[in-house]
Enzyme design. Structure first.
Site, PDB file in Angstrom:
ATOM      1  N   LYS A   1       7.719  18.550  -7.550  1.00 40.51           N
ATOM      2  CA  LYS A   1       7.738  17.454  -6.572  1.00 40.51           C
ATOM      3  C   LYS A   1       8.953  17.567  -5.656  1.00 40.51           C
ATOM      4  CE  LYS A   1       5.589  14.149  -9.766  1.00 40.51           C
ATOM      5  NZ  LYS A   1       4.223  14.002  -9.268  1.00 40.51           N
ATOM      6  N   ASP A  11      12.898   7.692 -15.651  1.00 42.68           N
ATOM      7  CA  ASP A  11      11.845   8.557 -15.127  1.00 42.68           C
ATOM      8  C   ASP A  11      12.158   8.768 -13.644  1.00 42.68           C
ATOM      9  OD1 ASP A  11       9.649   9.631 -13.936  1.00 42.68           O
ATOM     10  OD2 ASP A  11       8.198   8.229 -14.794  1.00 42.68           O
ATOM     11  N   GLN A  45      10.175  10.459  -9.059  1.00 41.77           N
ATOM     12  CA  GLN A  45      10.072  10.123  -7.630  1.00 41.77           C
ATOM     13  C   GLN A  45      11.430   9.846  -7.003  1.00 41.77           C
ATOM     14  OE1 GLN A  45       7.370  10.607  -6.026  1.00 41.77           O
ATOM     15  NE2 GLN A  45       5.824  10.627  -7.632  1.00 41.77           N
ATOM     16  N   HIS A  99       4.164   5.151 -14.744  1.00 43.85           N
ATOM     17  CA  HIS A  99       3.199   6.249 -14.686  1.00 43.85           C
ATOM     18  C   HIS A  99       2.746   6.477 -16.134  1.00 43.85           C
ATOM     19  CE1 HIS A  99       1.892  10.462 -14.396  1.00 43.85           C
ATOM     20  NE2 HIS A  99       1.819  10.303 -13.088  1.00 43.85           N
ATOM     21  N   CYS A 137      -2.396   7.506 -11.669  1.00 41.31           N
ATOM     22  CA  CYS A 137      -1.887   7.658 -13.042  1.00 41.31           C
ATOM     23  C   CYS A 137      -1.031   6.460 -13.443  1.00 41.31           C
ATOM     24  CB  CYS A 137      -1.083   8.945 -13.224  1.00 41.31           C
ATOM     25  SG  CYS A 137      -2.063  10.411 -13.034  1.00 41.31           S
TER      26      CYS A 137
HETATM   27  C1  LIG Z   1       6.967   8.203 -11.605  1.00 40.82           C
HETATM   28  C2  LIG Z   1       6.294   9.402 -12.206  1.00 40.82           C
HETATM   29  N1  LIG Z   1       6.525   9.711 -13.486  1.00 40.82           N
HETATM   30  C3  LIG Z   1       5.972  10.779 -14.061  1.00 40.82           C
HETATM   31  C4  LIG Z   1       5.131  11.618 -13.363  1.00 40.82           C
HETATM   32  C5  LIG Z   1       4.539  12.808 -14.061  1.00 40.82           C
HETATM   33  O1  LIG Z   1       4.932  13.978 -13.420  1.00 40.82           O
HETATM   34  P1  LIG Z   1       4.305  15.384 -13.865  1.00 40.82           P
HETATM   35  O2  LIG Z   1       2.838  15.271 -13.635  1.00 40.82           O
HETATM   36  O3  LIG Z   1       4.979  16.361 -12.970  1.00 40.82           O
HETATM   37  O4  LIG Z   1       4.633  15.557 -15.289  1.00 40.82           O
HETATM   38  C6  LIG Z   1       4.836  11.326 -12.034  1.00 40.82           C
HETATM   39  C7  LIG Z   1       3.888  12.152 -11.270  1.00 40.82           C
HETATM   40  O5  LIG Z   1       3.347  11.766 -10.285  1.00 40.82           O
HETATM   41  C8  LIG Z   1       5.441  10.204 -11.437  1.00 40.82           C
HETATM   42  O6  LIG Z   1       5.216   9.899 -10.161  1.00 40.82           O
END
Ligand SMILES: Cc1ncc(COP(=O)(O)O)c(C=O)c1O
Length: 416
Positions: free
Chosen positions: A228, A202, A205, A125, A373
């Site tokens: 989430k 990270d 998810q 991401h 993203c």
């Molecule tokens: C794998 C992953 N990392 C990071 C993020 C970033 O999350 P946030 O927008 O809550 O900071 C997301 C958001 O969809 C994600 O799916």
């Protein structure tokens, strides 16, 4: 014991938003849970109760309201740290995964130097890519990428080829937000540690969807988003091993994060407050604690079971449709995120995901379309302009999935 369908029906009673109508009089079918989840009454009540009964700043006042707010805020930290099996000191509240990762990346500026290597994967991401691109630019470190296999699973052989004595930091997603593949987090962490590298997970998810134990995985840092996992917007967490957080330079400076201040200098507060500068999102933090209570009441194993049940059904139905291409691994080795495209119906036409999502929306179905993203993965590796994405959570039903897939049949008929 309730069947999975009965349990889903019971869970839905806690989410009044799921009964609303959209686009005229259409039932809402919310399949965009990887972006953010809906919030149960229990979380909403916790937030409104805070503002109705308690509202005060934390860690400052000696008065009753401030004491109550501080106590509840700290209890919430405790719940969230227990949830992922960390120590209280090791769990920092942030506003989302993005902020958590930026705290870690900022700290690396002191630690990395020219020629050091940062290892990432091909399916980051943007939140787990751009902060490290910036650190690399500032320090002269180099970023290397672990490749995927043909099914978009992480290729451990590629990881073994890339990680070496120069690797100082490895960061990777526990589950891809585009294709749902799950990385071998424990194995990759062990590999990094064999070469003395620090490892960041990270978990945006994964923490909402499965039991995650930071001690068992042995990761050095882990980031996730509260919003989430049923918690309010603007909530998230950063786990870090205590000895590493002690060494890491704070990201924000100001009130609450200090121990002693003179006109010339300052010393830092104890963990986790060293990384929580300024007035925090107290209501959000309490909401995050309530979300953890809610999930623990269901049980994280049951949460995973519900999602697997929904994902398996959706994958089976999608695979029956010859005009749908689903990306990523099979139902047994993925989470509840499915990226797909309509390609090659009778006219062989690629239907742009934005058209698919707009036509689904007309029926009340919320799906996501775009690069999610993760633009490098979608455009450079998958070589696509975009995908459509359905993502599930504990309140979705088989009927909703069937309705969404039958709607895809209709959408395809309009174009092919
Ligand atoms: C794998 C992953 N990392 C990071 C993020 C970033 O999350 P946030 O927008 O809550 O900071 C997301 C958001 O969809 C994600 O799916």
């Amino acid at each position: 014991m309730l069947t999975i369908d009965e349990q889903i029906s019971k869970i839905r009673e806690d989410f009044p938003i799921l009964n609303r109508k959209v686009r005229g009089n259409k039932d809402l079918v919310y399949l965009d849970n990887a972006a953010t989840t809906q919030k149960p009454k229990q979380v909403i009540d916790t937030i409104s109760n805070y503002y109705l009964e308690i509202n005060a700043n934390v860690h400052r006042g000696i008065h009753a309201l401030s004491e109550e707010a501080s106590e509840l805020y700290e209890q919430s930290h405790k719940k969230v740290s227990d949830f992922v099996n960390s120590k209280f000191e090791e769990m920092i509240f942030t506003k989302n995964t993005t902020e958590s990762i930026n705290i870690v990346a900022n700290g690396l500026e002191d630690i990395l130097s020219k020629g050091d290597e940062i290892v990432l994967t091909r399916y980051e991401h943007h939140a787990n890519l751009i902060p490290f691109q910036q650190v690399a630019k500032k320090t002269g470190a180099v970023i290397k990428f672990i490749e995927n296999d043909d099914n978009y699973n992480l290729d451990m052989q590629s990881a073994e080829n890339i990680v070496n004595d120069n690797t100082k930091f490895i960061s990777f997603p526990h589950m891809s937000n585009v294709i749902g593949s799950i990385t071998p987090a424990k194995e990759l962490t062990k590999l990094g540690h064999e070469y003395g590298a620090m490892v960041h997970l990270d978990a945006a998810q994964s923490v909402p969807h499965m039991k995650v134990d930071v001690k068992d995985l042995d990761v050095d840092f882990m980031s996730f988003s509260g919003h989430k996992m049923l918690a309010p917007m603007g909530t998230g967490g950063l786990y870090g091993k205590e000895e590493l957080l002690e060494k890491l330079h704070p990201f924000l400076f100001g009130g609450d994060m200090i121990e002693y201040v003179s006109y010339e200098e300052a010393t830092w507060n104890v963990l986790p407050w060293k990384f929580e500068a300024g007035t925090p999102n107290v209501a959000g933090g309490l909401g995050l604690g309530a979300a953890v209570d809610y999930l623990e009441n269901i049980g994280m194993d049951r949460v995973s079971q519900i999602e697997h049940y929904l994902t398996k059904h959706a994958m089976k139905r999608l695979e029956e449709l010859d005009f749908i291409t689903v990306y990523g691994p099979d139902a047994n080795s993925r989470g509840g995120v499915i990226s797909f495209n309509i390609i090659g119906g009778d006219n062989g036409m690629f239907v742009h995901p934005h058209d698919v999502a707009a036509l689904m929306d007309e029926r009340g179905i919320a799906i996501r379309a775009g690069h999610h993203c993760a633009q490098p993965l979608v455009t450079q590796i998958m070589k696509l302009p975009a995908t459509s994405r359905m993502s599930f959570y504990i309140y979705n039903t088989i009927e909703e999935i069937d309705f969404a897939i039958n709607s895809l049949v209709d959408v395809n008929k309009m174009f092919n």
